[in-house]
Design a protein around this motif. Structure first.
Motif, PDB file in Angstrom:
ATOM      1  N   GLN A 296      -0.398 -16.139   4.015  1.00  0.00           N
ATOM      2  CA  GLN A 296       0.331 -14.890   3.813  1.00  0.00           C
ATOM      3  C   GLN A 296      -0.591 -13.792   3.298  1.00  0.00           C
ATOM      4  OE1 GLN A 296       3.837 -15.201   1.387  1.00  0.00           O
ATOM      5  NE2 GLN A 296       4.036 -12.978   1.150  1.00  0.00           N
ATOM      6  N   SER A 297      -1.517 -14.162   2.427  1.00  0.00           N
ATOM      7  CA  SER A 297      -2.442 -13.160   1.884  1.00  0.00           C
ATOM      8  C   SER A 297      -3.331 -12.582   2.988  1.00  0.00           C
ATOM      9  CB  SER A 297      -3.301 -13.773   0.773  1.00  0.00           C
ATOM     10  OG  SER A 297      -4.079 -14.842   1.276  1.00  0.00           O
ATOM     11  N   ALA A 298      -3.696 -13.408   3.962  1.00  0.00           N
ATOM     12  CA  ALA A 298      -4.526 -12.916   5.064  1.00  0.00           C
ATOM     13  C   ALA A 298      -3.746 -11.919   5.914  1.00  0.00           C
ATOM     14  CB  ALA A 298      -5.002 -14.083   5.925  1.00  0.00           C
ATOM     15  N   VAL A 299      -2.460 -12.205   6.150  1.00  0.00           N
ATOM     16  CA  VAL A 299      -1.616 -11.278   6.913  1.00  0.00           C
ATOM     17  C   VAL A 299      -1.451  -9.970   6.148  1.00  0.00           C
ATOM     18  CG1 VAL A 299       0.731 -10.878   7.766  1.00  0.00           C
ATOM     19  CG2 VAL A 299      -0.410 -13.072   8.187  1.00  0.00           C
ATOM     20  N   SER A 300      -1.158 -10.074   4.853  1.00  0.00           N
ATOM     21  CA  SER A 300      -0.993  -8.890   4.027  1.00  0.00           C
ATOM     22  C   SER A 300      -2.266  -8.041   4.009  1.00  0.00           C
ATOM     23  CB  SER A 300      -0.601  -9.290   2.606  1.00  0.00           C
ATOM     24  OG  SER A 300      -0.445  -8.156   1.789  1.00  0.00           O
ATOM     25  N   HIS A 301      -3.396  -8.700   3.865  1.00  0.00           N
ATOM     26  CA  HIS A 301      -4.685  -7.994   3.858  1.00  0.00           C
ATOM     27  C   HIS A 301      -4.927  -7.299   5.201  1.00  0.00           C
ATOM     28  CE1 HIS A 301      -8.875  -7.158   2.873  1.00  0.00           C
ATOM     29  NE2 HIS A 301      -9.207  -7.656   4.060  1.00  0.00           N
ATOM     30  N   SER A 302      -4.605  -7.963   6.292  1.00  0.00           N
ATOM     31  CA  SER A 302      -4.802  -7.379   7.615  1.00  0.00           C
ATOM     32  C   SER A 302      -3.932  -6.147   7.807  1.00  0.00           C
ATOM     33  CB  SER A 302      -4.489  -8.421   8.692  1.00  0.00           C
ATOM     34  OG  SER A 302      -4.623  -7.868   9.973  1.00  0.00           O
ATOM     35  N   VAL A 303      -2.660  -6.226   7.383  1.00  0.00           N
ATOM     36  CA  VAL A 303      -1.760  -5.083   7.538  1.00  0.00           C
ATOM     37  C   VAL A 303      -2.241  -3.904   6.707  1.00  0.00           C
ATOM     38  CG1 VAL A 303       0.573  -4.226   7.122  1.00  0.00           C
ATOM     39  CG2 VAL A 303       0.240  -6.475   8.158  1.00  0.00           C
ATOM     40  N   ARG A 304      -2.645  -4.164   5.465  1.00  0.00           N
ATOM     41  CA  ARG A 304      -3.155  -3.068   4.630  1.00  0.00           C
ATOM     42  C   ARG A 304      -4.387  -2.431   5.265  1.00  0.00           C
ATOM     43  NH1 ARG A 304      -2.228  -6.716   0.375  1.00  0.00           N
ATOM     44  NH2 ARG A 304      -4.472  -7.117   0.207  1.00  0.00           N
ATOM     45  N   GLY A 305      -5.252  -3.263   5.832  1.00  0.00           N
ATOM     46  CA  GLY A 305      -6.433  -2.731   6.498  1.00  0.00           C
ATOM     47  C   GLY A 305      -6.075  -1.884   7.700  1.00  0.00           C
ATOM     48  N   SER A 306      -5.090  -2.333   8.471  1.00  0.00           N
ATOM     49  CA  SER A 306      -4.652  -1.563   9.635  1.00  0.00           C
ATOM     50  C   SER A 306      -4.045  -0.239   9.212  1.00  0.00           C
ATOM     51  CB  SER A 306      -3.642  -2.372  10.450  1.00  0.00           C
ATOM     52  OG  SER A 306      -4.233  -3.540  10.987  1.00  0.00           O
ATOM     53  N   GLU A 307      -3.251  -0.262   8.158  1.00  0.00           N
ATOM     54  CA  GLU A 307      -2.642   0.977   7.667  1.00  0.00           C
ATOM     55  C   GLU A 307      -3.702   1.958   7.192  1.00  0.00           C
ATOM     56  OE1 GLU A 307       1.768  -0.461   6.152  1.00  0.00           O
ATOM     57  OE2 GLU A 307       0.058  -0.755   4.811  1.00  0.00           O
ATOM     58  N   ALA A 308      -4.744   1.436   6.565  1.00  0.00           N
ATOM     59  CA  ALA A 308      -5.831   2.314   6.117  1.00  0.00           C
ATOM     60  C   ALA A 308      -6.553   2.927   7.317  1.00  0.00           C
ATOM     61  CB  ALA A 308      -6.809   1.525   5.248  1.00  0.00           C
ATOM     62  N   LYS A 309      -6.770   2.137   8.352  1.00  0.00           N
ATOM     63  CA  LYS A 309      -7.451   2.657   9.542  1.00  0.00           C
ATOM     64  C   LYS A 309      -6.596   3.681  10.277  1.00  0.00           C
ATOM     65  CE  LYS A 309     -10.228  -1.503  10.487  1.00  0.00           C
ATOM     66  NZ  LYS A 309     -10.488  -2.590  11.467  1.00  0.00           N
ATOM     67  N   VAL A 310      -5.298   3.406  10.379  1.00  0.00           N
ATOM     68  CA  VAL A 310      -4.400   4.295  11.099  1.00  0.00           C
ATOM     69  C   VAL A 310      -4.088   5.554  10.288  1.00  0.00           C
ATOM     70  CG1 VAL A 310      -2.050   4.497  12.033  1.00  0.00           C
ATOM     71  CG2 VAL A 310      -3.400   2.455  12.483  1.00  0.00           C
ATOM     72  N   GLY A 311      -4.045   5.381   8.961  1.00  0.00           N
ATOM     73  CA  GLY A 311      -3.701   6.505   8.100  1.00  0.00           C
ATOM     74  C   GLY A 311      -2.210   6.718   7.960  1.00  0.00           C
ATOM     75  N   ALA A 312      -1.437   5.627   8.076  1.00  0.00           N
ATOM     76  CA  ALA A 312       0.021   5.724   7.964  1.00  0.00           C
ATOM     77  C   ALA A 312       0.572   4.383   7.494  1.00  0.00           C
ATOM     78  CB  ALA A 312       0.650   6.100   9.299  1.00  0.00           C
ATOM     79  N   VAL A 313       1.696   4.434   6.790  1.00  0.00           N
ATOM     80  CA  VAL A 313       2.388   3.208   6.391  1.00  0.00           C
ATOM     81  C   VAL A 313       3.124   2.669   7.603  1.00  0.00           C
ATOM     82  CG1 VAL A 313       4.167   2.205   4.904  1.00  0.00           C
ATOM     83  CG2 VAL A 313       2.648   3.991   4.017  1.00  0.00           C
ATOM     84  N   LEU A 314       2.852   1.432   7.952  1.00  0.00           N
ATOM     85  CA  LEU A 314       3.414   0.856   9.172  1.00  0.00           C
ATOM     86  C   LEU A 314       4.624  -0.029   8.917  1.00  0.00           C
ATOM     87  CD1 LEU A 314       0.083  -0.067  11.014  1.00  0.00           C
ATOM     88  CD2 LEU A 314       1.438   2.032  11.176  1.00  0.00           C
TER      89      LEU A 314
END
Length: 297
Positions: free
Chosen positions: A32-50
């Motif tokens: 679960q932590s890996a999924v959470s980390h991946s989503v946070r990273g994607s949100e940082a790259k995109v610049g939006a809360v997904l």
């Protein structure tokens, strides 16, 4: 903006489809932590809360819905890349292959698609069609294409969905396959069918039909609304009322009903295909469009 890697796109899709980080982790074989980390990273790259996080799980924000739809479409290109590359330069019958995902409304799936798929698979035995029946409500079949769940959809093009006109909208490509006149359907031999109650179904909601209906003072408000057009046709045959149905819906008509044309000013719907620009260039989708057009009515 930093690019999202394929594994990050898969995480976004898994979270959206399972409704939470824990369930997505199980699906993907991650923590679960890996999924959470991946989503946070994607949100940082995109610049939006997904995703909106909560005790009930995670649900996509409007930005997330758009990102997940595009992620599915991008991942689909990864899936077909090998087949497209291998098919380059081959004979047409050997070029196209792999799974072809199709979304269609009920009457199109029953009467419009089968002959086209029969010709398609005879000419391209490597193609494996997967057809899902999708109700033409809300986003309908066009919505399935837009969010990457289908490579091609059979839709009503001049309805009220996300692709209301021929030529495309919302980044989608469309083309008309057939134009269908509506007709009055009533119990066989009834002396005054216009006096009967109106039967209708939820998907029969295109503005092109309603505008015509509003101008007809003989059409009452629907007293019964059925699940689909087949149920309406059955109830008309049982003498429960009259209905106004398009040609594809009338393919299943029996001797229990009579069909009366509505004249040159009657409503007409356009049935066509919907696809994305990237799918439109693939061998399988191009082959299916050719077969659909070859049987055009």
């Amino acid at each position: 903006m930093a690019e999202l890697a394929p594994h990050e796109l898969r995480v976004l899709v898994a979270v959206a489809e399972t409704g939470g980080f824990s369930a997505a982790a199980v699906r993907l074989g991650l923590t679960q932590s890996a999924v959470s980390h991946s989503v946070r990273g994607s949100e940082a790259k995109v610049g939006a809360v997904l995703f909106e996080r909560g005790r009930g799980g995670a649900s996509p924000t409007p930005a997330g819905e758009r990102a997940v739809g595009l992620a599915r479409r991008i991942l689909r290109l990864y899936e077909v890349l090998g087949a497209e590359a291998r098919g380059a330069g081959r004979e047409p019958a050997d070029a196209a292959g792999g799974v072809l995902r199709i979304a269609a409304f009920r009457s199109a799936a029953l009467h419009l698609l089968p002959p086209a798929l029969e010709r398609l698979t005879a000419r391209h035995p490597g193609i494996r069609p997967e057809v899902r029946v999708v109700r033409e409500l809300g986003a309908g079949t066009a919505g399935e294409v837009a969010v990457g769940r289908a490579d091609l959809g059979i839709a009503t093009l001049n309805g009220t969905g996300p692709v209301p006109q021929e030529g495309g909208a919302a980044g989608l490509l469309t083309g008309v396959l057939r134009e269908e006149a509506y007709a009055l359907v009533h119990p066989a031999g009834h002396p005054d069918p216009k006096a009967l109650p109106l039967l209708d179904w939820d998907e029969n909601c295109g503005s092109y039909t309603r505008d015509w209906w509003r101008a007809q003072d003989w059409i009452p408000r629907a007293t019964v609304k059925a699940e689909d057009d087949a149920m309406v046709l059955t109830m008309v045959g049982r003498g429960l009322g009259m209905a106004i149905l398009p040609e594809l819906s009338l393919c299943e008509a029996t001797d229990a009903v009579d069909i009366t044309g509505l004249g040159p000013s009657g409503p007409v719907r356009r049935v066509g295909y919907v696809t994305t620009p990237e799918s439109a260039s693939t061998l399988a989708v191009r082959a299916l469009i050719r077969e659909l057009r070859s049987g055009k009515a």
